[in-house]
Design a protein around this motif. Structure first.
Motif, PDB file in Angstrom:
ATOM      1  N   GLN A  73      -5.449   7.515   4.286  1.00  0.00           N
ATOM      2  CA  GLN A  73      -6.349   8.263   3.420  1.00  0.00           C
ATOM      3  C   GLN A  73      -7.572   8.809   3.879  1.00  0.00           C
ATOM      4  O   GLN A  73      -7.607   9.685   2.894  1.00  0.00           O
ATOM      5  N   TYR A  74      -7.846   8.806   5.082  1.00  0.00           N
ATOM      6  CA  TYR A  74      -8.501   9.783   5.193  1.00  0.00           C
ATOM      7  C   TYR A  74      -8.092  11.310   5.622  1.00  0.00           C
ATOM      8  O   TYR A  74      -8.247  12.210   4.694  1.00  0.00           O
ATOM      9  N   ALA A  75      -6.533  11.477   6.343  1.00  0.00           N
ATOM     10  CA  ALA A  75      -6.268  12.320   6.592  1.00  0.00           C
ATOM     11  C   ALA A  75      -5.628  12.800   5.008  1.00  0.00           C
ATOM     12  O   ALA A  75      -5.734  14.142   4.394  1.00  0.00           O
ATOM     13  N   PRO A  90       5.008   3.565   6.471  1.00  0.00           N
ATOM     14  CA  PRO A  90       3.782   2.292   6.783  1.00  0.00           C
ATOM     15  C   PRO A  90       2.771   3.292   6.809  1.00  0.00           C
ATOM     16  O   PRO A  90       1.983   4.913   8.168  1.00  0.00           O
ATOM     17  N   THR A  91       1.590   3.534   6.072  1.00  0.00           N
ATOM     18  CA  THR A  91       0.300   4.341   5.760  1.00  0.00           C
ATOM     19  C   THR A  91      -0.842   3.244   5.366  1.00  0.00           C
ATOM     20  O   THR A  91      -1.469   3.327   6.293  1.00  0.00           O
ATOM     21  N   ASP A  92      -0.682   2.770   5.077  1.00  0.00           N
ATOM     22  CA  ASP A  92      -1.285   1.350   4.682  1.00  0.00           C
ATOM     23  C   ASP A  92      -0.860  -0.322   4.650  1.00  0.00           C
ATOM     24  O   ASP A  92       0.195  -0.586   4.462  1.00  0.00           O
ATOM     25  N   ALA A 149       4.174  10.214   6.737  1.00  0.00           N
ATOM     26  CA  ALA A 149       3.783   9.923   8.694  1.00  0.00           C
ATOM     27  C   ALA A 149       2.918  10.767   9.245  1.00  0.00           C
ATOM     28  O   ALA A 149       2.568  10.331  10.089  1.00  0.00           O
ATOM     29  N   VAL A 150       3.839  12.486   8.631  1.00  0.00           N
ATOM     30  CA  VAL A 150       2.312  12.934   9.532  1.00  0.00           C
ATOM     31  C   VAL A 150       1.036  12.985   8.851  1.00  0.00           C
ATOM     32  O   VAL A 150       0.550  12.960   9.962  1.00  0.00           O
ATOM     33  N   THR A 151       0.843  12.513   7.690  1.00  0.00           N
ATOM     34  CA  THR A 151      -0.208  12.672   7.070  1.00  0.00           C
ATOM     35  C   THR A 151      -0.586  11.480   7.805  1.00  0.00           C
ATOM     36  O   THR A 151      -2.232  11.673   8.856  1.00  0.00           O
ATOM     37  N   LEU A 152      -0.549  10.476   7.779  1.00  0.00           N
ATOM     38  CA  LEU A 152      -1.341   8.605   8.744  1.00  0.00           C
ATOM     39  C   LEU A 152      -1.853   9.537   9.972  1.00  0.00           C
ATOM     40  O   LEU A 152      -2.308   9.207  10.382  1.00  0.00           O
ATOM     41  N   ALA A 153      -0.374  10.437  11.381  1.00  0.00           N
ATOM     42  CA  ALA A 153      -0.737  10.549  12.466  1.00  0.00           C
ATOM     43  C   ALA A 153      -1.763  11.892  12.351  1.00  0.00           C
ATOM     44  O   ALA A 153      -2.472  11.569  13.473  1.00  0.00           O
TER      45      ALA A 153
END
Length: 576
Positions: free
Chosen positions: A195-197, A127-129, A169-173
């Motif tokens: 994407q921002y992260a 679940p990223t995008d 998942a961590v990147t998303l968070a």
RNA sequence: GGACGCGUAGCCUAGCUAGGAUAUGGCGCCAGCCUUCUAAGCUGGAUACCUGGGGUUCGAAUCCCCACGCGUCCGCCA
């Protein structure tokens, strides 16, 4: 299973068995010959070696022996030996009288309960995008298989395995924790927090901080983000993406997932630790210099640069695959059949997991349906390069194109009505286009193919269904007690009826082989035969005594087409 | 370097697990069919030495071997 073809096969088997066993041979499975030659065929080639006679002669002798007993069988109209085959023709009168009532009975096409529970995992995209069409085969394949298996009598639960523990998942968070504070102009150019992260990851300090988060998750250490425990925070970020970006697109494509299983639950309940302990105890397990545990997969046929499958890191923490093993053990505790739909990039991992499950004493292997990726004419899809088509955009474009087509043909309908039809046509066209191809075959995405509304396409089947519905609307008065369905003797009628009667066998075939594209071609063929009947046999203007029986056949066709559409996740339209 | 998957007409595709009857269907192309149940349909026609080469077999698109092309993988990532 109760079906026209199954009954016919057993009649033929009863007739042939005594003769064949007197010859000391066993019958191979029947084949379906070209309809002009017969309904089922018995190939005599396998007998040739044992009987030391050419197949052609054996077939002829078999027919000769069959002729006397055959006369008594009302089901059989004709038996012929051709080129080493024995072709059996159904008696059309028997076929019509048997098939039509079967099809009209409540619950046609639903096979009796297998008494088996199946869990079918599909999609499971991180679940990223939003989903892109490169992976869109996964939910379509999974959902269609689930529909087919349910009809085949399995109790099916579909699952989406949510990765709420990995780097993504961590990147998303991490992105989410900042997203609200970032100005609009800084956000521009990014699809979302993930994407921002990812962009921020170019900074070493950020990278370091994320490593800390990841380690905290893996060791289940305490760490708070904005006052919320980390795992909880990550989960809510994932849930948010699932709910806003992924599920809506799936729902629009008639894909409903029963449950979402978070990876972290297998950390929390200790089952990942159990997997690690269990594997460490195996003699096949060894430890690398820095303490990381692995199993060498070479003895299991894995070759390549590195055949080691690591199930812990040097610090003892688990890896993605380790957690997946725990997930699979859990599935096997609750379900009888475990099916996964996976991209071709997971082939090796699936093998490694299967080996580990066996080492841990799990006797059944997961059944996996692999699919090849969808690429673009210019090459692989890439989010970074911007060469990507998103699934929801594809659906949107398909619906818009369908709207043009509907308006071209049915401008007299209200805009709202046309929109409803366009939605059903567009979405169904996309689904059908993907499911009609064998999954392991690679696909190149082209708009003109994906949005084709002619020929071998969803609208073709939907159109046939709508035609049937239209006739039935206008012929509501039809169908009287004295109707004799045996008056259906036109070749187009007989061919159609036989095909409609094959549905239960088809459902069984698809569920056993896990090949949903067969259902697509069955559906297309059914629609084609209905169109031929439509051309040859007027219904509403038919002779008095034919009107009722033909209405019954139209109704039967509508029933079968409706089931086909449902099995493929396509929308049935009463008019279009 | 190795493993796995795929390779069928201009294009897409069925058939391959259990080898056999004139290789399925569609797009596109050519010629027809709307005063009769929706022409998103129907009919007819042209287009394929089933990637190449060996082998097994009475018989291979299908099984085996080799080669070529495309894809995927061979992370103490997920």
């Amino acid at each position: 299973m109760d079906s026209l073809f199954s009954s016919f096969k057993s009649v033929v088997t009863d007739l042939c068995s005594p003769i064949l066993s007197s010859w000391g041979v066993e019958a191979p499975p029947f084949e379906r010959p070209d309809p002009t030659m017969g309904d089922i065929a018995l190939p005599c080639f396998t007998f040739a070696k044992i009987l030391r006679k050419p197949p052609k002669l054996i077939a002829e002798e078999l027919v000769e022996k069959l002729l006397p007993t055959m006369a008594a069988a009302k089901e059989i109209a004709d038996v012929q030996a051709t080129n080493g085959y024995v072709n059996f023709c159904m008696d059309p009168d028997w076929a019509v009288r048997t098939a039509i009532p079967m099809i009209l009975e409540e619950g046609y096409g639903q096979l009796p309960p297998q008494g088996m529970k199946m869990v079918l995992e599909h999609t499971s995209a991180n679940p990223t995008d939003k989903l892109h069409v490169g992976r869109a085969r996964n939910p379509i394949l999974g959902d269609t298989l689930a529909r087919i298996c349910m009809r085949a009598g399995y109790e099916v639960e579909t699952q989406y395995y949510v990765d709420d523990m990995g780097r993504q998942a961590v990147t998303l968070a991490y992105g989410r924790s900042l997203w609200g504070k970032v100005g609009e102009e800084e956000k521009a150019g990014f699809l979302g927090p993930y994407q921002y992260a990812s962009h921020l990851m170019e900074n070493e300090e950020t990278k370091e901080e994320l490593r800390g988060w990841l380690h905290a998750l893996e060791t289940q250490a305490k760490l708070d983000v904005n006052g919320t425990p980390l795992q909880e925070y990550v989960d809510s970020a994932c849930t948010d993406i699932m709910e806003t970006k992924i599920t809506p697109a799936l729902e629009r494509a008639n894909i409903h997932i029963h449950s979402f299983i978070n990876e972290s639950r297998f950390m929390k309940d200790g089952s990942v630790a159990d997997v690690i302990e269990g594997l460490k105890e195996r003699p096949e397990a060894s430890q690398d210099d820095n303490g990381a545990w692995f199993i060498d997969m070479e003895p299991y046929g894995v070759k390549g640069r590195n055949t080691k499958f690591f199930f812990t890191r040097g610090d003892g923490t688990s890896l993605y695959a380790t957690r997946d093993i725990a997930y699979h053990l859990w599935k096997y505790r609750k379900w009888d059949r475990v099916v996964n739909v996976l991209g071709e990039d997971h082939r090796l991992e699936a093998k490694q997991i299967a080996v580990c499950l066996e080492l841990l004493g799990q006797t059944k292997k997961p059944e996996v349906v692999f699919y090849s990726f969808v690429s673009l004419p210019e090459g692989k899809m890439s989010t970074r390069k911007g060469t990507v088509v998103y699934f929801d955009d594809l659906l949107e474009e398909a619906v818009a194109r369908a709207m043009d087509e509907v308006s071209k043909r049915r401008l007299e309908l209200s805009e709202k009505e046309r929109e409803r039809i366009a939605e059903a046509v567009g979405v169904s066209a996309v689904r059908y286009n993907i499911i009609r191809v064998q999954p392991e075959k690679k696909m190149t995405f082209r708009w003109e193919d994906a949005l084709s509304f002619e020929g071998d396409s969803a609208p073709f089947i939907q159109y046939s269904y709508a035609r049937a519905a239209s006739i039935l609307r206008k012929g509501e008065d039809g169908g009287r007690d004295g109707d004799d369905i045996a008056l259906l003797i036109h070749p187009s009628e007989i061919t159609l009826i036989k095909h409609l009667a094959y549905l239960p066998n088809m459902v069984e075939e698809c569920s056993e082989s896990m090949r949903p594209h067969l259902m697509a071609s069955y559906a297309h063929h059914a629609a084609m035969l209905f169109n031929q009947f439509y051309r040859d046999c007027p219904v509403l203007n038919a002779d008095e005594e034919l009107r009722g029986p033909r209405l019954a056949l139209v109704y039967a066709s509508k029933v079968v087409l409706a089931i086909c559409l449902d099995l493929l996740g396509l929308t049935a339209l009463e008019e279009m």
